[in-house]
Motif scaffolding. Structure first.
Motif, PDB file in Angstrom:
ATOM      1  N   THR A  63       3.764   8.022   2.378  1.00  0.00           N
ATOM      2  CA  THR A  63       4.433   7.433   1.216  1.00  0.00           C
ATOM      3  C   THR A  63       5.926   7.661   1.344  1.00  0.00           C
ATOM      4  OG1 THR A  63       4.043   9.479  -0.049  1.00  0.00           O
ATOM      5  CG2 THR A  63       2.470   7.664  -0.348  1.00  0.00           C
ATOM      6  N   LEU A 108      -6.970  -1.427   1.646  1.00  0.00           N
ATOM      7  CA  LEU A 108      -6.311  -0.132   1.812  1.00  0.00           C
ATOM      8  C   LEU A 108      -7.347   0.976   2.010  1.00  0.00           C
ATOM      9  CD1 LEU A 108      -3.577  -0.478  -0.964  1.00  0.00           C
ATOM     10  CD2 LEU A 108      -3.198  -0.543   1.514  1.00  0.00           C
ATOM     11  N   LEU A 155      -1.703   2.722  -3.521  1.00  0.00           N
ATOM     12  CA  LEU A 155      -2.473   3.770  -2.861  1.00  0.00           C
ATOM     13  C   LEU A 155      -3.185   4.628  -3.900  1.00  0.00           C
ATOM     14  CD1 LEU A 155      -0.784   2.712  -0.525  1.00  0.00           C
ATOM     15  CD2 LEU A 155      -0.395   5.078   0.202  1.00  0.00           C
ATOM     16  N   GLY A 175       5.059   0.898  -3.995  1.00  0.00           N
ATOM     17  CA  GLY A 175       3.786   0.578  -3.358  1.00  0.00           C
ATOM     18  C   GLY A 175       2.824   1.746  -3.414  1.00  0.00           C
ATOM     19  N   ALA A 176       3.353   2.947  -3.668  1.00  0.00           N
ATOM     20  CA  ALA A 176       2.501   4.135  -3.803  1.00  0.00           C
ATOM     21  C   ALA A 176       1.473   3.971  -4.916  1.00  0.00           C
ATOM     22  CB  ALA A 176       3.358   5.373  -4.071  1.00  0.00           C
ATOM     23  N   THR A 208       7.380   8.617  -4.389  1.00  0.00           N
ATOM     24  CA  THR A 208       7.790   7.251  -4.651  1.00  0.00           C
ATOM     25  C   THR A 208       9.241   7.325  -5.108  1.00  0.00           C
ATOM     26  OG1 THR A 208       7.208   5.179  -5.796  1.00  0.00           O
ATOM     27  CG2 THR A 208       7.024   7.214  -7.082  1.00  0.00           C
ATOM     28  N   ILE A 257       2.114  -1.412   2.448  1.00  0.00           N
ATOM     29  CA  ILE A 257       2.246  -2.238   1.254  1.00  0.00           C
ATOM     30  C   ILE A 257       3.611  -1.987   0.638  1.00  0.00           C
ATOM     31  CG2 ILE A 257       1.073  -0.528  -0.230  1.00  0.00           C
ATOM     32  CD1 ILE A 257      -0.059  -3.088  -1.747  1.00  0.00           C
ATOM     33  N   SER A 298       2.951   3.334   2.124  1.00  0.00           N
ATOM     34  CA  SER A 298       3.521   2.651   0.961  1.00  0.00           C
ATOM     35  C   SER A 298       5.029   2.796   0.987  1.00  0.00           C
ATOM     36  CB  SER A 298       2.965   3.231  -0.347  1.00  0.00           C
ATOM     37  OG  SER A 298       3.387   4.571  -0.530  1.00  0.00           O
TER      38      SER A 298
END
Length: 322
Positions: A155, A91, A111, A107-108, A124, A74, A103
């Motif tokens: 991530t 997910l 998650l 996008g993290a 991130t 993502i 991610s």
């Protein structure tokens, strides 16, 4: 085995980060003897999605490919804290069946919303690590790294760190040679040294203290001198233990940690802006010698002074020239 890749996009998707995943997994390199991936860009309902650059894309898939992909990724979008229930469910399902879930940048947060960061190390973009930790307090957020693989959850930090994370995944699943060849085709390093700590802009801080301000100012103006807790305490006319307690209450750091941090900041500036050699910079910053400077650079920035200069010296010179 990594064969099927599904990338989930949401409104105001970040184009570069999406492009990185398309280049890593959506480009046919079979003529070079490299593996091909069954690649799908997915959106809720397969509907068109606008990008943050002002144009729209039309994914050819709804979220169905995410339910049997070997990797579900993502990418970031502008509203990084709100996610459709369908995306969160996809997910969770991917993680539960053992697929890789990745991610990119913020996008993290998706998650985290899916509960996939609970009790895990993750990262991130450095600008958003504090917020990620605030929203998901059971996650172990590491602001210094380019990517983290914890179990089947991967991530990555901001923007180009998607390359590092993607190549790590390919290396883990298909071997170093495949990752090296893909990196060569993309004209990028197969593995970057250090973490994102070296990219965080941390200016020399102006500390305002109730009683220690004159001392703080004097020390920052003379970082090349051999300051210690005892010498600083003497300047402040306090016993060392009393001084250490007072210093921490006013600055939030121990005297030693604060002093080391200020010296690293000065060394960074000298590496970027001066032609001084490493030994001279170590002396100017109060580290005494290059070995001590390298030690603290490695601890705080995850890289060496030489590598830091190679990365940031040209950037500074270019900004001055412009």
């Amino acid at each position: 085995m990594l064969r099927k890749v599904a990338v989930i996009v949401l409104a105001d998707v970040a184009v570069f980060e999406l492009g990185v995943l398309c280049e890593l997994f959506g480009f046919d390199r079979t003529e070079d003897g490299l593996p091909a991936y069954e690649f799908a860009v997915c959106s809720v309902g397969g509907l068109p999605v606008r990008t943050h650059a002002g144009f729209s894309i039309s994914p050819s898939h709804d979220l169905s490919p995410a339910y049997d992909a070997d990797l579900v990724a993502i990418v970031p979008h502008d509203n990084a804290e709100e996610f459709p229930a369908e995306v969160v469910d996809a997910l969770r399902a991917a993680a539960a069946r053992g697929a890789w879930v990745m991610s990119v940048c913020t996008g993290a947060f998706a998650l985290g919303a899916a509960g996939l960061l609970d009790g895990r190390r993750c990262t991130t973009h450095w600008r958003h690590t504090d917020r990620l930790a605030e929203l998901y307090p059971t996650a172990a957020v590491d602001p210094d790294v380019l990517y983290v693989a914890d179990g089947n959850i991967l991530t990555s930090a901001g923007t180009a760190a998607a390359l590092d994370a993607g190549l790590h995944l390919i290396r883990a699943e298909q071997g170093a040679e495949v990752a090296r060849k893909i990196a060569r085709r993309m004209v990028v390093a197969p593995h970057r040294e250090g973490g994102q700590a070296q990219f965080i802009e941390t200016p020399v801080q102006s500390v305002e203290c109730e009683t220690l301000q004159p001392l703080i100012t004097a020390v920052m103006e003379s970082l090349d001198r051999p300051h210690t807790v005892d010498t600083m305490a003497a300047q402040a006319h306090m016993a060392p233990r009393t001084f250490a307690r007072k210093f921490r209450s006013e600055t939030g750091a121990t005297p030693h940690d604060w002093l080391t941090g200020q010296r690293v900041l000065l060394a960074r500036r000298l590496l970027e802006e001066s032609e001084l050699g490493i030994d001279s910079i170590a002396a100017r910053a109060g580290f005494g010698g290059a070995a001590t400077l390298r030690h603290h650079f490695g601890q705080r920035l995850g890289t060496t002074p030489q590598a830091y200069r190679a990365t940031f010296r040209d950037r500074y010179a270019a900004s001055v020239a412009s």
